[in-house]
Design a protein around this motif. Sequence first.
Motif, short mmCIF file in Angstrom:
data_model
loop_
_atom_site.label_atom_id
_atom_site.label_comp_id
_atom_site.label_asym_id
_atom_site.label_seq_id
_atom_site.Cartn_x
_atom_site.Cartn_y
_atom_site.Cartn_z
N PRO A 167 5.15 -3.19 20.49
CA PRO A 167 4.03 -2.86 21.38
C PRO A 167 4.03 -1.37 21.71
N GLY A 168 2.83 -0.81 21.85
CA GLY A 168 2.72 0.60 22.18
C GLY A 168 1.64 1.26 21.35
N VAL A 169 1.54 2.58 21.48
CA VAL A 169 0.54 3.34 20.74
C VAL A 169 0.86 3.29 19.25
N GLY A 170 -0.16 3.07 18.41
CA GLY A 170 0.05 3.05 16.98
C GLY A 170 -0.50 1.80 16.32
N LEU A 171 -0.03 1.54 15.09
CA LEU A 171 -0.57 0.49 14.24
C LEU A 171 0.20 -0.81 14.43
N TYR B 161 -5.27 -0.80 15.78
CA TYR B 161 -4.74 0.53 16.06
C TYR B 161 -4.95 0.83 17.54
N TYR B 162 -3.83 1.03 18.25
CA TYR B 162 -3.88 1.32 19.68
C TYR B 162 -3.93 2.83 19.88
N PHE B 163 -5.10 3.33 20.28
CA PHE B 163 -5.24 4.77 20.54
C PHE B 163 -4.48 5.16 21.80
N THR B 164 -4.45 4.28 22.79
CA THR B 164 -3.64 4.44 23.99
C THR B 164 -2.93 3.11 24.23
N GLU B 165 -2.20 3.01 25.33
CA GLU B 165 -1.55 1.75 25.66
C GLU B 165 -2.57 0.63 25.85
N ASP C 208 18.76 1.87 25.39
CA ASP C 208 19.27 2.84 24.43
C ASP C 208 18.12 3.78 24.01
N SER C 209 18.33 4.58 22.99
CA SER C 209 17.33 5.60 22.63
C SER C 209 16.38 5.15 21.53
N VAL C 210 16.47 3.90 21.08
CA VAL C 210 15.57 3.42 20.03
C VAL C 210 14.20 3.14 20.63
N GLY C 211 13.13 3.66 20.03
CA GLY C 211 11.78 3.45 20.56
C GLY C 211 11.27 4.68 21.30
N THR C 212 10.01 4.63 21.72
CA THR C 212 9.39 5.75 22.42
C THR C 212 9.84 5.78 23.88
N ASP C 213 9.68 6.96 24.51
CA ASP C 213 10.05 7.10 25.92
C ASP C 213 9.25 6.13 26.78
N GLN C 214 7.92 6.02 26.51
CA GLN C 214 7.07 5.13 27.31
C GLN C 214 7.53 3.68 27.20
N TYR C 215 7.78 3.23 25.95
CA TYR C 215 8.19 1.84 25.78
C TYR C 215 9.53 1.56 26.44
N ASN C 216 10.50 2.48 26.28
CA ASN C 216 11.81 2.27 26.89
C ASN C 216 11.74 2.30 28.41
#
Length: 330
Positions: free
Chosen positions: A108-112, A147-151, A261-269
């Motif tokens: 989940p998050g911005v992207g495809l 495609y999620y342009f934003t959250e 941990d550091s896997v994934g985007t800052d927003q998702y984490n």
Amino acid sequence: MKLKNTLGVVISSLVAATSLNALAQGQGAVEVEAFGKHYFTDSSRDVQRDGELYGAGVSYFLTDDVSLGLSYGEYHDLTSKDPVGAGGHKNIKGSLTSLDAAYHFGQPGVGLRPYVSAGAAHQSIGQANRGGRDRSTFANIGTGVKYYFTENFFAKASVDGMYNIDADEGEWMAGVGVGLNFGGGAQQQVAQVEPTPEPAPAPIVDNEPEPEPELVRVELDVKFDFDKARVREESYSDIKNLADFMQQYPQTSTTVEGHTDSVGTDQYNQRLSERRAQAVREVLVNQYGVESQRVDSVGYGESRPVADNNTEEGRQVNRRVEAEVEAQVR
């Protein structure tokens, strides 16, 4: 229901969603969308040309990846193959109501996010040369990509195969749509620190010195599986120890701190850490009876590692929730 009324409801939902403090994608999220599809009909329906289906739908995410959706659309530009009387080719009206489950790939998050879907549909459509209406039940399968342009805002393209169970015929559609996602995840709670009251001075007896108060502390460290916010069974005993300590010292309070941990985007984490902290808080409050006003939760995302995120062992240590409680006893 008329199409304009259906679209009006969806548009109102979109406006209302944008006015809310929209939360993240994931389990518990709701998506609303408007779509247009090109309908490729079976030749046995006596239709001169393929038509369009315009409509709207709403979906609920049962997990971070699986959603269940209901949609409604009305057909346009369908005409009979043969002329009907002196009026020429007849315009054919109809509608399609579908219930589909979809599995989304990726995070989940911005992207495809590609997806596959399956479900059932009910079609009510006019008959070209016989009058009345034809009502059919369909089995659906489909695939597409969002495609999620934003959250919260996305566009999609899809292809759907439709098998008419009643007529033993196959049809299909291809379409595009836009929509909003809102309501998933756990809202961050602002930690409130209550001042600890100063202990009242004890009376001096026989001029003997009063013993110094002793500081006792209970610490909690709960580990989580990768990309999960569910509390492991083996962690419940540690959470209960903290709850028992707080019940023994009712003047105490605590803040539950979530980390990733550091896997994934800052927003998702950030959102994942908040969900982990909220999950531990709910066990303390709902299962072990600690008063809700005594337990706050906060997420720090990946910003406070305690081990090396370049190794699997280090990342496992960083996927955690921490809390501590202190009390003075004599």
